[in-house]
Every structure is written in C-alpha cells, then in structure tokens.
Design an enzyme around this catalytic site. Sequence first.
Site, PDB file in Angstrom:
ATOM      1  CB  CYS A  60       0.664  63.051  66.253  1.00 34.66           C
ATOM      2  SG  CYS A  60       1.369  63.234  67.924  1.00 34.66           S
ATOM      3  CD  GLU A 107      -2.899  63.836  66.993  1.00 30.64           C
ATOM      4  OE1 GLU A 107      -1.900  64.105  67.690  1.00 30.64           O
ATOM      5  OE2 GLU A 107      -3.167  62.682  66.600  1.00 30.64           O
ATOM      6  CE  LYS A 143      -1.536  59.655  64.913  1.00 22.79           C
ATOM      7  NZ  LYS A 143      -1.806  60.269  66.248  1.00 22.79           N
TER       8      LYS A 143
END
Lengths: 301, 301
Positions: free
Chosen positions: A157, A47, A120
Amino acid sequence: MSDRRQPFRVGIVQEQFGDSVEGNIALLENRIEVLASRGAQLIVLPELHNSLYFCQVENTDAFDLAEPIPGPSTERFGALARRLQVVLVLSLFEKRAPGLYHNTAVVMEADGGIAGIYRKMHIPDDPGFYEKFYFAPGDTGFVPIDTSVGRIGVLVCWDQWYPEAARLCALRGAELLVYPTAIGWNPGDDPDERERQLDAWMTVQRGHAVANGLPVIAVNRVGHESDPSGQTAGIAFWGNSFVAGPQGELQKCASDSAQELFTVDIDPARAEQVRRIWPFFRDRRIDAFDGMTCRFLEEKK
Amino acid sequence: MSDRRQPFRVGIVQEQFGDSVEGNIALLENRIEVLASRGAQLIVLPELHNSLYFCQVENTDAFDLAEPIPGPSTERFGALARRLQVVLVLSLFEKRAPGLYHNTAVVMEADGGIAGIYRKMHIPDDPGFYEKFYFAPGDTGFVPIDTSVGRIGVLVCWDQWYPEAARLCALRGAELLVYPTAIGWNPGDDPDERERQLDAWMTVQRGHAVANGLPVIAVNRVGHESDPSGQTAGIAFWGNSFVAGPQGELQKCASDSAQELFTVDIDPARAEQVRRIWPFFRDRRIDAFDGMTCRFLEEKK
C-alpha cells in the site's frame, strides 16, 4: 534473474470484508479455490484481508486481531496453498512481541511453507488511516522473495508512492512487484478530487513498472467501511485492482465498486524484451545518487 | 521552498526544426515573442533546438554545431529574455573543451543573465539516438536552478525515465520539473508498440509529479527527421508536450503531429496543498535506501 522463466497466471481477489474474521477467511478460501480452478499459480489478496480495516480509529482492542507469524493464518492458508499447489500472497496483522506489531505480507509457497515475509516499511498516518499507531515500521528492507513462479517484490500500500521501494526490489532481481492494498476515498471528496487521487495511484505504480521494466500488480479492497467512531463518513475503498506490464501498459483493471476475481497471464519474456529496448539500468548515475538517503537537501549556505 | 510563490504562466514551444541553425533560431525567437505576448513568464524549448537531431548518426562533423556556454546562443536568447522579461529554458550542444561536449540545458533569467546550467546526466545510446558518442555524462548533478519564477528542476530527455533524478531535484527544493526532450517513434514500429511507448513516457513522468508532489513540464520536438545515413526510416518525433500538476493530473497536452504553442498557469499553492494531504517526504525510509547507489544488488551467497 533468469530469462528462461515460464509464463505464469496470476489471480487477483478484489474483495469486500465484514466484521467476522472467520467469515472473511472462509470467503477468501472460496475465492482462492475458484482462482486456482482457473489456473492461477500466484494469488494475491488485499491488505489486512482477515478483518475490516481497523486503522480508521486508534483502539487498543484492535491488537486482539494480531497474530504471530507463523501462526493460525499461515497454517490455514498454507494448507490451502499446498492442497491447490498455488503461491499465495497474504497480508497479516503481525504480533511480533508484546507491544510490537507489524503490517506484514507473507508469501506462502505452493508446498504450504512460508517463502518469505515483508514487513511494510512506509507507514502512513492520515485521518482515517492511523497506521502509525498500530504498526512499527518494517525492518525487512526491500528484499524480493523467491518462489516457484519467480522472484516477487512484495510491497504494501503506502509503499506504492515510493519509487525507491520499487527500485530496490528491482535492483535485487524482482521479476514483478505485488502490492496488497487498502486505499479508498473520503466520501466527502468531490468527483474531480476522487478521480485525481485514483489516477495518481495508478499512474505512480504504472510508473514503477516503466522505470524498472517489470509487471506491477495492485490488489485493493472495495466497498464502504464505516468509521467506528462515527466522526467521519468512513472509507470508500476504490477497488481498481490491476495488472500492468513492463511498459506500464494496463493488462486488466477491476471496477471501483464490485467484488471481482480475475486472472492475468504474465510472460517474463516480455520484461526481458522491454529491458533490452529500454536499458535504464545501464545508465543510472549511481555516482550522483548519494542524496537519496537524505531526508531533504537544504541549500549549502 | 517558499509557500508564498505567486502563480505564474509557462509557455511551451513544440516545434519542428530544419537544417538551418539561423532559421531555427529565428523561428524560436518568433515563438518566444508570441508566448511572451500571451503572458508567459517561463518559456521552455525542446531539446537541442538549434538544429536537427544530429545524433541519428555518429558524425564528427556534427561537433561543428557545438558552442561554448556562455556563447552565441546564450547571448542571443539572453537579449530576447531581457527584452521580453521572460525566463527561458534553452537546450544547447555545449563545447566545453576540445573533445569534451555536453547536452546542456541553460536557464536564462529575465534580466538576460544565465540563472544556471544543467548538463544532462543520463546519456542514452540506442539505434538512432547515438548520444554517448557526442555527449560526456554531465557533472552538474541534479541541482535545481533558482529563477524569478521559482526553483526549477531542469532535467533532459533520457533523465525522464529515472525516478532518482526527479527525487533529487525535489529533495533540493525544486518547485517544478522541466524536461526539454527529443523523443520519437521508429516509424517501423506497429501502432500498439507506439502507443505503449508514448503512454509509458507520459506515465513515468506523471509518476514523478505524483511521487514528488510537484508539476512536471515536458517539451518535445515534433515531426519526422530523416536518417542522414539512409539506413533507417528516421525518427517520428511524437510531440505530446505536456504540463502535469502535482497529482500527476494532465493540465494540457499537445498533439503528436503539429507544431504548437500553448500556455498553462501554475499555482504553487496547489503543490503545497497536495503535499499536505500526501506527505510522502515525511515517511521515506532513508535508513534503507543505501542500495540506491548500487548498479545492481546481487544476492548474498
């Protein structure tokens, strides 16, 4: 979702980054070349790989790190993808408009074009991980991206902890899940707590593999990064990048302390077989899942 | 969900059953007495504990095993619960009406009354596990049951593979998840496949603990039961009854081959603490979860 997919080889870059963006990108170009030379067809980076993990503090100067998509990184990595004929999963700090930024994964096709992006959706905010300051929650939804190696459910994540994200990708035909990641320990935590956190992180993702009958790939940073404010002991990114198969079985896992490159071969026929013996999708009680879209379900009084 | 709950002790009965219902119940009464004498306040039995696992074949005579709820078993175990002052999780073959049967968990309160029931929502159907023949899908939904030791999300076996079931219980305030279970190996599977299956089963449930920040208890049968039809090698129920904490950490796990009784102390303050450091409920993207109620999400053409 085809059941005639060919096996393919994924390459994982578990890496430690420095404060030079150019240095990080040059390093990654080298890593990608090495993995391509080992036959990797899909290469996944951690990331926000172009920089240090700047979210340890809330600092408006860090917005200088952001870039548009398409932009310099997609151009540069796209050229590399084309030259090496590999699919790349990038993780970029996207500047979408003044005052509007995202934590965005970009999948580069082997022809150098953008196969798709994922912004995200779940944004964390914990001490040392002040992402809500930097990133607007994504608006892409959980939609996998079609590539020449298959349909990839790209998540990032914090999404790792949400079964809904994995499920929605799977329901849209994802053939594997890929999680660029930047997660680590608070160096002040004791060894037992560290072990529980690492194990929980791996377990919940392997659980997504099991529940959805597909492989899961997580690619993390490694190494210590200091807190620029000096207020905390920084973050010890815990590595442990891994590939799990469609029964959640661990195919390969990196260490918690070293930069590592590795490849794993994925055979989509395995997932097809697993879904035949464990046909979870057949029996989902979709008539009783309305509550999934609720924040909480208080007792009816 | 209160954060002032007291710690409590759960007792697990991993057991092998025989073809005498009276023998099985008498055995269980003994097991429950032993666990109560060790301080257990909540005692969980395996799935369909009054009999052999009759779903290995489709046989209309097996419906003779079913009983109403309330009925003989709730009366008998209820009297025991009252005498010992324990909460019991039973798993019964419920006859609801002629031609309408369920696989039903019943929670008996420590005063001997029925705290609530849960009718298994996800019904499997695999070779050797012909449950769709016997059990109508439950209509209770995923609603936890309030008891004197806490709010218990009771789910049953095949539900274990569904993150939605765990999530919906958690969203309704469940403080722990309890899974009466009857799962085992096909004796013909090779050791690697057995290990993958067992590990997947444990991983996906420990994943529910992680994703929802609550303890998970699974209680399984153990030992071999023959296939009455003689067509297969029967089922080797794999035991491994376990208790996991709210980070998915394994607190205790039984063997794959022995009848076992054990207790584990659960402190709800742990879950409270874990949910503070990992506030997954805060960030769920409920605006993007509509697809969870769909069977599959084909590409828009």
